[in-house]
Structure formats: structure tokens, C-alpha cells
Scaffold this motif. Structure first.
Motif, PDB file in Angstrom:
ATOM      1  N   MET A 117      -8.371  18.117  -1.820  1.00  0.00           N
ATOM      2  CA  MET A 117      -8.940  17.072  -0.969  1.00  0.00           C
ATOM      3  C   MET A 117      -8.451  15.686  -1.379  1.00  0.00           C
ATOM      4  O   MET A 117      -8.229  14.815  -0.524  1.00  0.00           O
ATOM      5  N   GLU A 118      -8.284  15.458  -2.659  1.00  0.00           N
ATOM      6  CA  GLU A 118      -7.748  14.173  -3.098  1.00  0.00           C
ATOM      7  C   GLU A 118      -6.322  13.984  -2.587  1.00  0.00           C
ATOM      8  O   GLU A 118      -5.949  12.903  -2.115  1.00  0.00           O
ATOM      9  N   LEU A 119      -5.525  15.049  -2.673  1.00  0.00           N
ATOM     10  CA  LEU A 119      -4.175  14.991  -2.124  1.00  0.00           C
ATOM     11  C   LEU A 119      -4.215  14.794  -0.607  1.00  0.00           C
ATOM     12  O   LEU A 119      -3.452  13.991  -0.059  1.00  0.00           O
ATOM     13  N   PHE A 120      -5.105  15.517   0.065  1.00  0.00           N
ATOM     14  CA  PHE A 120      -5.226  15.386   1.518  1.00  0.00           C
ATOM     15  C   PHE A 120      -5.470  13.933   1.909  1.00  0.00           C
ATOM     16  O   PHE A 120      -4.853  13.413   2.843  1.00  0.00           O
ATOM     17  N   CYS A 121      -6.355  13.275   1.214  1.00  0.00           N
ATOM     18  CA  CYS A 121      -6.676  11.885   1.539  1.00  0.00           C
ATOM     19  C   CYS A 121      -5.477  10.964   1.312  1.00  0.00           C
ATOM     20  O   CYS A 121      -5.246  10.023   2.089  1.00  0.00           O
ATOM     21  N   VAL A 122      -4.703  11.231   0.266  1.00  0.00           N
ATOM     22  CA  VAL A 122      -3.471  10.465   0.051  1.00  0.00           C
ATOM     23  C   VAL A 122      -2.515  10.689   1.215  1.00  0.00           C
ATOM     24  O   VAL A 122      -1.887   9.733   1.712  1.00  0.00           O
ATOM     25  N   CYS A 145       0.838  -1.211   0.000  1.00  0.00           N
ATOM     26  CA  CYS A 145       0.000   0.000   0.000  1.00  0.00           C
ATOM     27  C   CYS A 145       0.866   1.251   0.000  1.00  0.00           C
ATOM     28  O   CYS A 145       0.587   2.220  -0.717  1.00  0.00           O
ATOM     29  N   LYS A 146       1.936   1.241   0.781  1.00  0.00           N
ATOM     30  CA  LYS A 146       2.825   2.398   0.847  1.00  0.00           C
ATOM     31  C   LYS A 146       3.467   2.687  -0.505  1.00  0.00           C
ATOM     32  O   LYS A 146       3.589   3.851  -0.916  1.00  0.00           O
ATOM     33  N   ALA A 147       3.867   1.676  -1.207  1.00  0.00           N
ATOM     34  CA  ALA A 147       4.489   1.869  -2.524  1.00  0.00           C
ATOM     35  C   ALA A 147       3.529   2.573  -3.480  1.00  0.00           C
ATOM     36  O   ALA A 147       3.916   3.497  -4.209  1.00  0.00           O
ATOM     37  N   GLU A 148       2.264   2.159  -3.457  1.00  0.00           N
ATOM     38  CA  GLU A 148       1.258   2.791  -4.315  1.00  0.00           C
ATOM     39  C   GLU A 148       0.997   4.231  -3.885  1.00  0.00           C
ATOM     40  O   GLU A 148       0.892   5.133  -4.727  1.00  0.00           O
ATOM     41  N   LEU A 149       0.924   4.465  -2.579  1.00  0.00           N
ATOM     42  CA  LEU A 149       0.687   5.818  -2.079  1.00  0.00           C
ATOM     43  C   LEU A 149       1.873   6.737  -2.371  1.00  0.00           C
ATOM     44  O   LEU A 149       1.697   7.899  -2.721  1.00  0.00           O
ATOM     45  N   ASP A 150       3.078   6.221  -2.239  1.00  0.00           N
ATOM     46  CA  ASP A 150       4.273   7.014  -2.573  1.00  0.00           C
ATOM     47  C   ASP A 150       4.233   7.436  -4.038  1.00  0.00           C
ATOM     48  O   ASP A 150       4.603   8.570  -4.389  1.00  0.00           O
ATOM     49  N   ARG A 151       3.789   6.528  -4.886  1.00  0.00           N
ATOM     50  CA  ARG A 151       3.706   6.844  -6.317  1.00  0.00           C
ATOM     51  C   ARG A 151       2.677   7.948  -6.557  1.00  0.00           C
ATOM     52  O   ARG A 151       2.941   8.908  -7.284  1.00  0.00           O
ATOM     53  N   ALA A 178       3.957  11.330  -5.192  1.00  0.00           N
ATOM     54  CA  ALA A 178       4.976  11.932  -6.062  1.00  0.00           C
ATOM     55  C   ALA A 178       4.335  12.609  -7.265  1.00  0.00           C
ATOM     56  O   ALA A 178       4.813  13.656  -7.740  1.00  0.00           O
ATOM     57  N   GLY A 179       3.227  12.050  -7.750  1.00  0.00           N
ATOM     58  CA  GLY A 179       2.518  12.662  -8.864  1.00  0.00           C
ATOM     59  C   GLY A 179       1.971  14.032  -8.501  1.00  0.00           C
ATOM     60  O   GLY A 179       2.035  14.979  -9.304  1.00  0.00           O
ATOM     61  N   TYR A 180       1.441  14.168  -7.293  1.00  0.00           N
ATOM     62  CA  TYR A 180       0.943  15.477  -6.843  1.00  0.00           C
ATOM     63  C   TYR A 180       2.090  16.470  -6.657  1.00  0.00           C
ATOM     64  O   TYR A 180       1.990  17.637  -7.024  1.00  0.00           O
TER      65      TYR A 180
END
Length: 424
Positions: free
Chosen positions: A405-410, A16-22, A25-27
Motif C-alpha cells: 500500500m505504501e508503494l501503491f500510494c507512491v 515533487c517528482k524528483a522525490e517520488l522518483d527516488r 527506485a527504492g521500492y
């Protein structure tokens, strides 16, 4: 409904962390510059009030006074009458001041601190002065106490207002506790509406300090977004309980018309107002009557205010929808957040796992979204659990808010996953 991340295995958390890090980084690569740090109106919200700037065809008040000149310490009659009708307060209890209710609150605290009230010892001469601070709460209230060296005692908030069992116990035992801060309708930041029982208990409770005061900051008293909450009359409750001097009531149009160019009021008992006038007459010969006059001529009457607030609600509702819908879609069921669903006001309060609020705010800041500082809603900026974050959705555009808000949730997920990995 997302999966409960709090129950994932270490391997699942790492995945999960790997996906969230990706995603994070996009944001970061987008170089965002979005501000959700304060409850500021947006430009489009302010545009709704622009006609107020053109409402001075003449300068004479209803009682024949030239508003361009000195005088009128209590405010022009039509302003006092408008607020009386709007808030259900006897017009004789109201003084209309300048642009800032915070200024009036600071002045009220200073009068009590320097001069005392009702013949009691000025607070500055006492060995200790304490104030109850329902928390999470309004940071600027807490700064007033901090500025004067008044000790702040946090009181947990419930769905009906401050924890009244705790409040009643504290004020009955300690005569150094001189007051309590209250934002009784759509509280900052949780959006709590005080119940009738809470209002009655605040009015009637036995206090060791005879000069105990309730600072009743009804900042969002007409800010209904989804539906209207009714607030019991604090003056009537105090009078019925035999404590007519207990409450100092504050209100302003700062988030109704223009922040910094609105109109504020303080309301209280005849005895308290006598003291206020005495010291206010030394401070000023009169407040800005021209601003009072143009504000009243634009709003017209209580129904005019309510009509304007319906326009404001139409402006704000889509933004609150974005916040609440995004939180629900991204975080519901994850075990990483819970949040309030206010019916009005200006904020949404989010609680993340203990020890994660500062990390969430820092991650958002690094990706270009400025949030209110973690801990800001607590005395001394110290959230004992480091979990509360105030969301202020009013200033960004809807498109900016959706992105933020999308970034906040990430960020919430990433901080939560990092915390869980530390313990597995």
C-alpha cells in the motif's frame, strides 16, 4: 492531510517528482513479489476452516440418503435448510449445487440464451441481446456476457446502488435489454449496499422485455467487517410488485469456507425452478453431496455461519485498516485520489485522476506489486475515464500489505504528478 498536489506550480511538481522518483527506485531495488490482483483468501484465513475436512463421521443425510451415491438434484435437505435460515429465503426456492456460484450463473445465462424462458423466444434467436452492467462491477459477470456476444451497457453506481433513473429509462424503452447484474451487498469493488428504495425499484420497474431477469449475486451477503448492512428481501419485493419470476438469486460459501471446494446455490420462483430442474437433470444426476454434508456439519446452522464469519471479520479487519489508514495518511488532501470505505465485502475501490489508472498499475507491476488490471471492473475492460483501481487486500500478510500500500500510494502520486506536468 497532505498538500494539494493538483494545485502545485510546475516547479513544485518537478521537485515533487524528483522525490517520488527516488522513493519509487527504492521500492524497485527491493525486488518485491506481492500479489493483490484477485480477492483470494490468505492461508491464515483458510486455516480457520480446516476442521471442515474432518466432518464426515458417516455419510447419511437427515432424510436417510447415502451421500456417497447418485441422486439429490436439489441438494441435501440440511444444506437447503441452512441457507434458507441464513438468507431468509423459502427453502422451496433453493437448489444447492456444486462449488461455484459463477458456474450456476453461467448455466442460468446459457439456459436463457439457448432455450428461453416462459415460452419466450430464446435469446440466441433474437437480433440483439443486451445486459445492464452496473460499473465499476465484477469482471467475471462481464466475461459471461462477452463470451456469449451479449452487448453490455454500463450503468453508473451511486451510493445506493445502480443509477435507477437510468436503469428504469433504459429497460422501459428497449426490449433487447434482458437483464441486469447485481452484487447488492458490499458490491465488488466499491462495497456499496443497495438501499431499500433501489431494491423496490428494481423489483417494480416496467420492462419492455417480458423475460427480463435480475441476476442477484449476493456473494458477500454475510461478509460484515465493520458493521452489518441489512439488505431488503428481493423476493418479497418482486412478489409484491407482481414480478415473481424476475429474480435469479446466487450465493456460495467460496469465501466462507474453501474457494473451489465450497457450496453454491441458485434460488428463484417455482416457475423458474421448474425450468432449471428440467435442464439441470440433463447436466447431472446430482452434485457433490459429500461436500454439502461436510460443509453443513461444520457450519451447523445459520448462527454457526455467523459465528464463523465473525472470526473471518477479525482476520480481515486489520487488512482493511491498513489499506484505509495508508490511503488516508498518504493521499488525503492531495487531490490525486478518492476511495470507498466499505463496511464489509472483499475490496476497496480507488479512483485516481482521469487517465492515470493504467499508469499506476504499470508502475506498481514494475516495482513488484501485482494489482487488478486497470479497467477490469468495466465491460470490455474499458474504463472510459481510466481512473478506477480495485484493491484486493485479503491475500497478502499484513506486513506485505503495508509495504504494497505504501508503494501503491507512491505510484498514485507519481502517475498524478506526471499527468499534471504534461498539462503545465
Amino acid at each position: 492531510m497532505g498538500r494539494d498536489i493538483s494545485k502545485c506550480s510546475r516547479a513544485e511538481l518537478q521537485e515533487c517528482k524528483a522525490e517520488l522518483d527516488r522513493r519509487y527506485a527504492g521500492y524497485v531495488a527491493e525486488n518485491l513479489k506481492l500479489d493483490m490482483s484477485r480477492g483470494k483468501p490468505s492461508g491464515s484465513q483458510l486455516d480457520l476452516t480446516n476442521p471442515v475436512l474432518n466432518k464426515l463421521e458417516n455419510y447419511i443425510t437427515c432424510d436417510g440418503i447415502d451421500a456417497r451415491n447418485y441422486g439429490g438434484l436439489e441438494g441435501i435437505p440440511e444444506a437447503r435448510r441452512l441457507f434458507s435460515d441464513l438468507l431468509g429465503i423459502d427453502v422451496d426456492k433453493i437448489i444447492v449445487g456444486g462449488n461455484s456460484s459463477l458456474n450456476l450463473m453461467y448455466d442460468a445465462m446459457m439456459r436463457l440464451y439457448v432455450f428461453g424462458t416462459g415460452g419466450h423466444t430464446p435469446w440466441r434467436k433474437l437480433p440483439a441481446v443486451k445486459f445492464l452492467c452496473p460499473s465499476p462491477g465484477y469482471d467475471r459477470h462481464f466475461l459471461v456476457c462477452e463470451d456469449l456476444g451479449i452487448e453490455m451497457i454500463p450503468v453508473p453506481m451511486t451510493e445506493n446502488g445502480p443509477d435507477m433513473d437510468m436503469v428504469e429509462k433504459l429497460v422501459a424503452e428497449d426490449d433487447a435489454i434482458k437483464g441486469i447484474w447485481c452484487v447488492p451487498l458490499y458490491s465488488n469493488p466499491q462495497g456499496v449496499c443497495y438501499s431499500d428504495e433501489t431494491v423496490d425499484r428494481l423489483a417494480a420497474m416496467k420492462t419492455a422485455a417480458p423475460d427480463f431477469r435480475i441476476f442477484w449475486d449476493n456473494a458477500y451477503g454475510v461478509h460484515h467487517i465493520y458493521r452489518e448492512c441489512k439488505l431488503k428481501d428481493i423476493f418479497g419485493a418482486c412478489e409484491a410488485a407482481g414480478n415473481p419470476n424476475r429474480v435469479l438469486y446466487f450465493f456460495s460459501t467460496s469465501k466462507i469456507t474453501f474457494p473451489g471446494a465450497g457450496v453454491a446455490l441458485v434460488a428463484s420462483s417455482a416457475e423458474n425452478l421448474k425450468e432449471i430442474r428440467k435442464h439441470m437433470s440433463v447436466q447431472t444426476i446430482g452434485h457433490d453431496k459429500l461436500n454439502q454434508l461436510r460443509t453443513v456439519r461444520y457450519l451447523k446452522d445459520a448462527e454457526g455461519v455467523r459465528r464463523h464469519m465473525r472470526l473471518l471479520a477479525d482476520e480481515l479487519r486489520p487488512k482493511f485498516d491498513i489499506v484505509l489508514n495508508t490511503l488516508e495518511r498518504e493521499l488525503a488532501g492531495t487531490g490525486l485520489a478518492c476511495w470507498t470505505k466499505p463496511l464489509g465485502g472483499y475490496f476497496v475501490s480507488v479512483d485516481v485522476p482521469d487517465g492515470c489508472a493504467k499508469a499506476v498499475v504499470a508502475l506498481a507491476q514494475q516495482a513488484g506489486v501485482k494489482l487488478t488490471g486497470a479497467g477490469a471492473a468495466f465491460p470490455y475492460k474499458k474504463d472510459p475515464r481510466d481512473r478506477n483501481i480495485r484493491i484486493a487486500p485479503t491475500y497478502p500478510t499484513c506486513e506485505e500489505l503495508q509495504k504494497a500500500m505504501e508503494l501503491f500510494c507512491v505510484c498514485v502520486k507519481l502517475a498524478g504528478v506526471n499527468k499534471l506536468l504534461e498539462s503545465k
